[in-house]
Scaffold this motif. Sequence first.
Motif, PDB file in Angstrom:
ATOM      1  N   LEU A   1       0.823  -1.203   0.000  1.00 18.93           N
ATOM      2  CA  LEU A   1       0.000   0.000   0.000  1.00 18.93           C
ATOM      3  C   LEU A   1       0.856   1.251   0.000  1.00 18.93           C
ATOM      4  CD1 LEU A   1      -2.455  -1.070   2.845  1.00 18.93           C
ATOM      5  CD2 LEU A   1      -2.807  -1.312   0.393  1.00 18.93           C
ATOM      6  N   MET A   2       0.403   2.243  -0.764  1.00 20.23           N
ATOM      7  CA  MET A   2       1.071   3.541  -0.763  1.00 20.23           C
ATOM      8  C   MET A   2       0.025   4.626  -0.999  1.00 20.23           C
ATOM      9  SD  MET A   2       2.810   3.515  -4.555  1.00 20.23           S
ATOM     10  CE  MET A   2       3.357   5.174  -4.518  1.00 20.23           C
ATOM     11  N   GLU A   3       0.297   5.803  -0.496  1.00 14.67           N
ATOM     12  CA  GLU A   3      -0.521   6.973  -0.782  1.00 14.67           C
ATOM     13  C   GLU A   3       0.340   7.893  -1.637  1.00 14.67           C
ATOM     14  OE1 GLU A   3      -2.737  10.640   1.592  1.00 14.67           O
ATOM     15  OE2 GLU A   3      -1.606   9.152   2.716  1.00 14.67           O
ATOM     16  N   TRP A   4      -0.239   8.452  -2.683  1.00 13.50           N
ATOM     17  CA  TRP A   4       0.534   9.344  -3.536  1.00 13.50           C
ATOM     18  C   TRP A   4      -0.386  10.381  -4.141  1.00 13.50           C
ATOM     19  CZ3 TRP A   4       0.972   8.605  -9.214  1.00 13.50           C
ATOM     20  CH2 TRP A   4       0.169   7.587  -9.708  1.00 13.50           C
ATOM     21  N   GLU A   5       0.212  11.427  -4.703  1.00 16.98           N
ATOM     22  CA  GLU A   5      -0.574  12.490  -5.300  1.00 16.98           C
ATOM     23  C   GLU A   5       0.103  13.041  -6.540  1.00 16.98           C
ATOM     24  OE1 GLU A   5      -0.981  15.635  -2.407  1.00 16.98           O
ATOM     25  OE2 GLU A   5       1.130  16.152  -2.518  1.00 16.98           O
ATOM     26  N   LEU A   6      -0.711  13.558  -7.422  1.00 19.59           N
ATOM     27  CA  LEU A   6      -0.234  14.255  -8.608  1.00 19.59           C
ATOM     28  C   LEU A   6      -0.880  15.636  -8.608  1.00 19.59           C
ATOM     29  CD1 LEU A   6      -0.610  11.401 -11.257  1.00 19.59           C
ATOM     30  CD2 LEU A   6       1.538  12.290 -10.313  1.00 19.59           C
ATOM     31  N   ARG A   7      -0.088  16.662  -8.864  1.00 17.39           N
ATOM     32  CA  ARG A   7      -0.565  18.049  -8.907  1.00 17.39           C
ATOM     33  C   ARG A   7      -0.187  18.638 -10.257  1.00 17.39           C
ATOM     34  NH1 ARG A   7      -1.869  20.300  -3.949  1.00 17.39           N
ATOM     35  NH2 ARG A   7      -1.499  18.951  -2.167  1.00 17.39           N
ATOM     36  N   GLY A   8      -1.088  18.479 -11.247  1.00 17.57           N
ATOM     37  CA  GLY A   8      -0.763  18.939 -12.595  1.00 17.57           C
ATOM     38  C   GLY A   8       0.418  18.184 -13.169  1.00 17.57           C
TER      39      GLY A   8
ATOM     40  N   CYS B   1      -7.525  -0.355 -12.404  1.00 21.72           N
ATOM     41  CA  CYS B   1      -6.474  -1.370 -12.328  1.00 21.72           C
ATOM     42  C   CYS B   1      -5.676  -1.375 -13.620  1.00 21.72           C
ATOM     43  CB  CYS B   1      -7.080  -2.754 -12.103  1.00 21.72           C
ATOM     44  SG  CYS B   1      -5.843  -4.071 -12.072  1.00 21.72           S
ATOM     45  N   VAL B   2      -4.353  -1.355 -13.487  1.00 22.88           N
ATOM     46  CA  VAL B   2      -3.437  -1.573 -14.606  1.00 22.88           C
ATOM     47  C   VAL B   2      -2.776  -2.924 -14.338  1.00 22.88           C
ATOM     48  CG1 VAL B   2      -1.363  -0.766 -15.807  1.00 22.88           C
ATOM     49  CG2 VAL B   2      -3.075   0.892 -15.012  1.00 22.88           C
ATOM     50  N   ARG B   3      -2.928  -3.840 -15.260  1.00 26.84           N
ATOM     51  CA  ARG B   3      -2.422  -5.208 -15.084  1.00 26.84           C
ATOM     52  C   ARG B   3      -0.902  -5.269 -15.153  1.00 26.84           C
ATOM     53  NH1 ARG B   3      -6.138  -7.651 -12.379  1.00 26.84           N
ATOM     54  NH2 ARG B   3      -8.160  -7.545 -13.375  1.00 26.84           N
ATOM     55  N   GLY B   4      -0.345  -6.207 -14.435  1.00 28.15           N
ATOM     56  CA  GLY B   4       1.092  -6.425 -14.448  1.00 28.15           C
ATOM     57  C   GLY B   4       1.607  -6.659 -15.860  1.00 28.15           C
ATOM     58  N   GLY B   5       2.794  -6.126 -16.146  1.00 27.53           N
ATOM     59  CA  GLY B   5       3.392  -6.249 -17.462  1.00 27.53           C
ATOM     60  C   GLY B   5       2.946  -5.168 -18.424  1.00 27.53           C
ATOM     61  N   SER B   6       1.995  -4.337 -18.009  1.00 26.12           N
ATOM     62  CA  SER B   6       1.483  -3.258 -18.853  1.00 26.12           C
ATOM     63  C   SER B   6       2.141  -1.938 -18.484  1.00 26.12           C
ATOM     64  CB  SER B   6      -0.025  -3.094 -18.654  1.00 26.12           C
ATOM     65  OG  SER B   6      -0.700  -4.278 -18.974  1.00 26.12           O
ATOM     66  N   VAL B   7       2.205  -1.048 -19.466  1.00 23.49           N
ATOM     67  CA  VAL B   7       2.643   0.322 -19.204  1.00 23.49           C
ATOM     68  C   VAL B   7       1.405   1.115 -18.807  1.00 23.49           C
ATOM     69  CG1 VAL B   7       3.582   2.422 -20.247  1.00 23.49           C
ATOM     70  CG2 VAL B   7       4.593   0.199 -20.782  1.00 23.49           C
ATOM     71  N   GLY B   8       1.515   1.852 -17.710  1.00 26.21           N
ATOM     72  CA  GLY B   8       0.423   2.705 -17.250  1.00 26.21           C
ATOM     73  C   GLY B   8       0.875   4.148 -17.193  1.00 26.21           C
ATOM     74  N   ARG B   9       0.042   5.045 -17.710  1.00 28.61           N
ATOM     75  CA  ARG B   9       0.300   6.486 -17.598  1.00 28.61           C
ATOM     76  C   ARG B   9      -0.807   7.061 -16.736  1.00 28.61           C
ATOM     77  NH1 ARG B   9      -1.212  11.303 -21.165  1.00 28.61           N
ATOM     78  NH2 ARG B   9       0.081  12.948 -20.283  1.00 28.61           N
ATOM     79  N   TYR B  10      -0.423   7.722 -15.657  1.00 22.77           N
ATOM     80  CA  TYR B  10      -1.342   8.328 -14.713  1.00 22.77           C
ATOM     81  C   TYR B  10      -1.146   9.837 -14.793  1.00 22.77           C
ATOM     82  CZ  TYR B  10      -0.886   3.579 -12.865  1.00 22.77           C
ATOM     83  OH  TYR B  10      -0.852   2.219 -12.736  1.00 22.77           O
ATOM     84  N   TYR B  11      -2.238  10.589 -14.894  1.00 24.46           N
ATOM     85  CA  TYR B  11      -2.072  12.035 -14.903  1.00 24.46           C
ATOM     86  C   TYR B  11      -3.278  12.732 -14.285  1.00 24.46           C
ATOM     87  CZ  TYR B  11      -4.552  11.801 -19.459  1.00 24.46           C
ATOM     88  OH  TYR B  11      -5.439  11.556 -20.465  1.00 24.46           O
ATOM     89  N   ALA B  12      -2.987  13.868 -13.680  1.00 24.20           N
ATOM     90  CA  ALA B  12      -4.005  14.691 -13.035  1.00 24.20           C
ATOM     91  C   ALA B  12      -3.794  16.131 -13.485  1.00 24.20           C
ATOM     92  CB  ALA B  12      -3.892  14.589 -11.515  1.00 24.20           C
ATOM     93  N   PRO B  13      -4.698  16.652 -14.326  1.00 29.15           N
ATOM     94  CA  PRO B  13      -4.549  18.029 -14.787  1.00 29.15           C
ATOM     95  C   PRO B  13      -4.517  19.038 -13.634  1.00 29.15           C
ATOM     96  CG  PRO B  13      -6.146  16.878 -16.138  1.00 29.15           C
ATOM     97  CD  PRO B  13      -5.807  15.975 -14.987  1.00 29.15           C
ATOM     98  N   GLU B  14      -5.304  18.772 -12.586  1.00 26.38           N
ATOM     99  CA  GLU B  14      -5.291  19.651 -11.419  1.00 26.38           C
ATOM    100  C   GLU B  14      -4.681  18.937 -10.212  1.00 26.38           C
ATOM    101  OE1 GLU B  14      -9.067  19.500 -12.376  1.00 26.38           O
ATOM    102  OE2 GLU B  14      -8.627  20.779 -14.073  1.00 26.38           O
ATOM    103  N   TYR B  15      -5.420  17.961  -9.672  1.00 23.68           N
ATOM    104  CA  TYR B  15      -4.989  17.305  -8.440  1.00 23.68           C
ATOM    105  C   TYR B  15      -5.669  15.949  -8.310  1.00 23.68           C
ATOM    106  CZ  TYR B  15      -4.536  16.297  -3.458  1.00 23.68           C
ATOM    107  OH  TYR B  15      -4.259  15.700  -2.266  1.00 23.68           O
TER     108      TYR B  15
END
Length: 122
Positions: free
Chosen positions: A37-44, A82-96
């Motif tokens: 488990l992890m908590e994380w954030e994206l800000r723009g 969910c992004v399956r193992g072995g896959s490339v995942g791109r995560y993005y948040a325009p604001e937060y």
Amino acid sequence: MPDAPVKYPKQPLVADGGPGVHWITRPDPEGWTEPVLMEWELRGETWTDEHAHDEYAYVLEGRLFVESGGVTVEATTGDTVCVRGGSVGRYYAPEYARILGIYGPNPAGGGTRLLGFGKLTD
């Protein structure tokens, strides 16, 4: 005491050249059989990675976009992607977006391969 509950106290999110992150439980490089488990954030910001294990992103706050396999989904507070193992995942948040990340079991080990992190531009 094996039956006693374990408390993981709240920690600040630390951004060290990447998104703000707080590991609740850390992955063992040799492998793990319990969820991590992890908590994380994206800000723009945007984060792209590939990992051997399944990764679940539960949106605690905000709006998160996840792209994998040529498909993009939008997730808001309370949604899980969910992004399956072995896959490339791109995560993005325009604001937060503040996210609870859950890594599925990975008994063979192997971590995350970072493919990109950066600020989104208008």
